[in-house]
Design an enzyme around this catalytic site. Structure first.
Site, PDB file in Angstrom:
ATOM      1  N   CYS A  37     -41.144  12.672  35.123  1.00 31.41           N
ATOM      2  CA  CYS A  37     -39.741  12.590  35.522  1.00 31.41           C
ATOM      3  C   CYS A  37     -39.051  11.410  34.849  1.00 31.41           C
ATOM      4  CB  CYS A  37     -39.612  12.409  37.021  1.00 31.41           C
ATOM      5  SG  CYS A  37     -40.743  13.405  37.952  1.00 31.41           S
ATOM      6  N   ASP A  39     -39.776   8.198  35.535  1.00 29.72           N
ATOM      7  CA  ASP A  39     -39.815   6.984  36.360  1.00 29.72           C
ATOM      8  C   ASP A  39     -41.155   6.857  37.053  1.00 29.72           C
ATOM      9  OD1 ASP A  39     -37.147   5.622  36.392  1.00 29.72           O
ATOM     10  OD2 ASP A  39     -36.523   7.646  36.909  1.00 29.72           O
ATOM     11  N   CYS A  62     -35.894   3.550  33.344  1.00 26.73           N
ATOM     12  CA  CYS A  62     -34.684   3.067  32.694  1.00 26.73           C
ATOM     13  C   CYS A  62     -34.303   1.677  33.234  1.00 26.73           C
ATOM     14  CB  CYS A  62     -33.548   4.056  32.909  1.00 26.73           C
ATOM     15  SG  CYS A  62     -33.185   4.340  34.630  1.00 26.73           S
ATOM     16  N   CYS A 106     -32.682   6.565  40.364  1.00 30.63           N
ATOM     17  CA  CYS A 106     -33.711   5.664  39.835  1.00 30.63           C
ATOM     18  C   CYS A 106     -34.074   4.575  40.830  1.00 30.63           C
ATOM     19  CB  CYS A 106     -33.239   5.023  38.544  1.00 30.63           C
ATOM     20  SG  CYS A 106     -32.642   6.205  37.342  1.00 30.63           S
TER      21      CYS A 106
END
Lengths: 155, 387
Positions: A37, A39, A62, A106
């Site tokens: 995914c 993350d 990110c 996130c």
């Protein structure tokens, strides 16, 4: 890219992450997310007198994911375990001054990572806390994430 | 500041800007006007048409001006399909196509067409043998890019043009990223429709062109006053068109030098960056656009890398669409068989002719530190180490 949508606090935590890395002898480590995914987060904790004495994190993700985990570690370091488990992604996001709309998802995993670490800590000391148990890795967390994004008052 | 994201936008050449300004300030008339104010713009526009034709070896009357690549692709597909033979209901596209090709394809799928996804290999190159099996006398149109816009791999256009010819289907080629750096001959390459964008020739944004081979029947998408041989109505963006023409002329005149320059920079990048442990080139090692260098680093994520480079004054692109809501990695990289986490760690460097060796060296200097900082923070790093 949406660099400009990140506020200075988020950029600062991304650039100079607090408590990044691992603990040499961690009492517990929680790992959540999935590189598929994009993350993945790992939280290591040391506990003393029912408080998070020390904490480290590692994140594959990110800028937003890194900044959020960094902020989370600052928020909960020194906190009593019973308070730390109540920290929500909303709290972390507020501490960061908000995140770009598309980046809210996130931040969710950071809190899950802490809960997982707490789950394993409790397990180690003989306390079963199924409510803190990390989600099955196979489980698709995207669905939950979508719902949370729509409900978020901060975005 | 170092700009390595040509596929997002190119600078406009200063000499092109001078020509544009003249047509905004002095020769501002409408080329359709009969009075004197119309003649200079008309001449400028037709000169641009000739220049664009020369760049790809087309006749001026085969060039239709549009507002850019997206409109050209729309006109190419939606304008030509109504005229293809009855019974031809297949449209072949691929994972390496421009986003608008894919968007139109999904609309076509809703209107009764069968959209075929041509498979690509590990380099992002369309598999001709597999294409041969799915393209036949039921195929109306094949759309391919000259090269994958993302990983730069040049497509087997000769073989695919031959497939199109044999099956009697139209061939549309997206030349957007190719035309400024690769010698193109639409006549010899057997192309029926070709998309061009001004900005990718180092011209202004908001202008493009569609090459329509003489004899290909078309229906307009935008209707109105019948401009551009009735295929694209609307008063022409004369200044933009003149700018595109000037840009095309410079691309043609300087092609050899630009290619050499870009290849030199790309090799320098390749030597410098592939030294980093756990780095890999995406796309074909040699058969690729001179300006494209797409690299991935194990254990780290693309956006973080991009942000840290940005903080060092370097702008690059990423194949990982982390900015999209569903966190999907690049469609092109996944279709090449890369696992998600590796696709997420990719970085796309697209050079323009104004880039320099010093800029490349700056990137080569800062990259190892960024990679090791992010790896130190990555839970995937030592987990996979030694595995």
């Amino acid at each position: 890219m949406d660099r400009l949508e990140y506020n200075d606090m988020v950029l600062e935590h991304f650039k100079n992450p607090r408590n990044a890395g691992t603990l040499e002898e961690a009492d517990a480590i929680g790992q959540v997310g999935n590189p598929v995914c994009g993350d993945m987060m790992e939280i290591s904790i040391n506990v003393k007198d029912d408080r998070i004495e020390d904490i480290r994190f590692r994140t594959f993700g990110c800028a937003s994911a890194i900044a959020t985990t960094s902020m989370l570690t600052e928020v909960v370091k020194g906190m009593r375990l019973e308070d730390a488990e109540k920290v929500t992604w909303d709290d972390v996001m507020k501490s960061l001054g908000g995140l770009p709309k598309i980046k809210v998802h996130c931040s969710l995993l950071a809190v899950d990572g802490l809960k997982a670490a707490l789950y394993y800590y409790y397990k180690k000391v003989g306390v079963d806390r199924p409510d803190l148990k990390p989600k099955d890795e196979d489980e698709d967390h995207h669905h939950d994430v979508e719902v949370n994004i729509q409900d978020s008052p901060l975005v | 500041m170092v700009y390595f994201d040509a596929s997002s936008a190119m600078p406009t050449r200063p000499e092109v800007i001078d020509e544009i300004v003249q047509y905004m300030r002095d020769d501002f008339g409408n080329p359709a006007s009969i009075h004197g104010w119309g003649s200079a713009p008309k001449r400028g526009m037709e000169r641009a048409r000739e220049e664009i034709g020369k760049l790809i070896n087309a006749m001026p009357e085969e060039i239709i001006f549009t507002s850019g690549a997206t409109e050209s692709i729309n006109l190419a597909l939606r304008g030509s399909l109504p005229h293809t033979e009855k019974g031809r209901m297949k449209v072949a596209t691929s994972a390496v196509d421009h986003r608008s090709v894919r968007a139109i394809a999904s609309a076509l799928a809703n209107s009764g067409y069968e959209v075929i996804d041509l498979e690509v290999d590990i380099y992002g190159v369309i598999d001709v043998e597999k294409a041969d099996r799915v393209i036949g006398d039921d195929t109306a149109l094949i759309s391919i890019p000259y090269a994958s816009p993302e990983v730069g791999s040049i497509q087997p256009y000769k073989e695919l043009a031959e497939l199109a010819r044999r099956s009697g289907s139209l061939l549309h080629m997206d030349l957007t990223m190719a035309a400024f750096q690769e010698p193109i001959d639409v006549a010899r390459m057997g192309i029926d429709l070709a998309t061009l964008s001004s900005n990718d020739l180092l011209g202004p944004k908001g202008v493009g062109a569609l090459y329509v081979r003489r004899g290909v029947k078309m229906t307009p998408v935008l209707r109105g006053g019948g401009h551009e041989r009735g295929l694209r109505s609307g008063s022409e963006n004369v200044a933009g068109i003149v700018g595109m023409g000037a840009a095309a002329r410079i691309c043609r005149e300087r092609m050899g030098g630009v290619r050499k320059h870009l290849l030199g920079l790309r090799d320098r990048l390749s030597r410098g960056l592939l030294q980093i442990e756990g780095s890999h080139l995406n796309g074909h090692p040699t058969h690729r656009l001179p300006n494209n260098f797409n690299i991935r680093f194990d254990y780290i994520e693309g956006e973080s890398m991009l942000m840290l480079l940005d903080m060092n004054g370097i702008g690059v692109g990423t194949g990982s669409a982390c900015s999209s809501k569903n966190l999907e990695a690049s469609h092109t990289l996944l279709s090449m068989g890369l696992p998600h986490e590796k696709a997420h760690g990719s970085m796309q460097i697209t050079l323009n002719p104004l880039n320099t060796e010093e800029e490349v060296d700056h990137l080569i200097d800062v990259m190892p530190g960024i990679v090791s900082d992010l790896r130190a923070m990555s839970p995937l790093y030592n987990k996979e180490e030694g595995a």
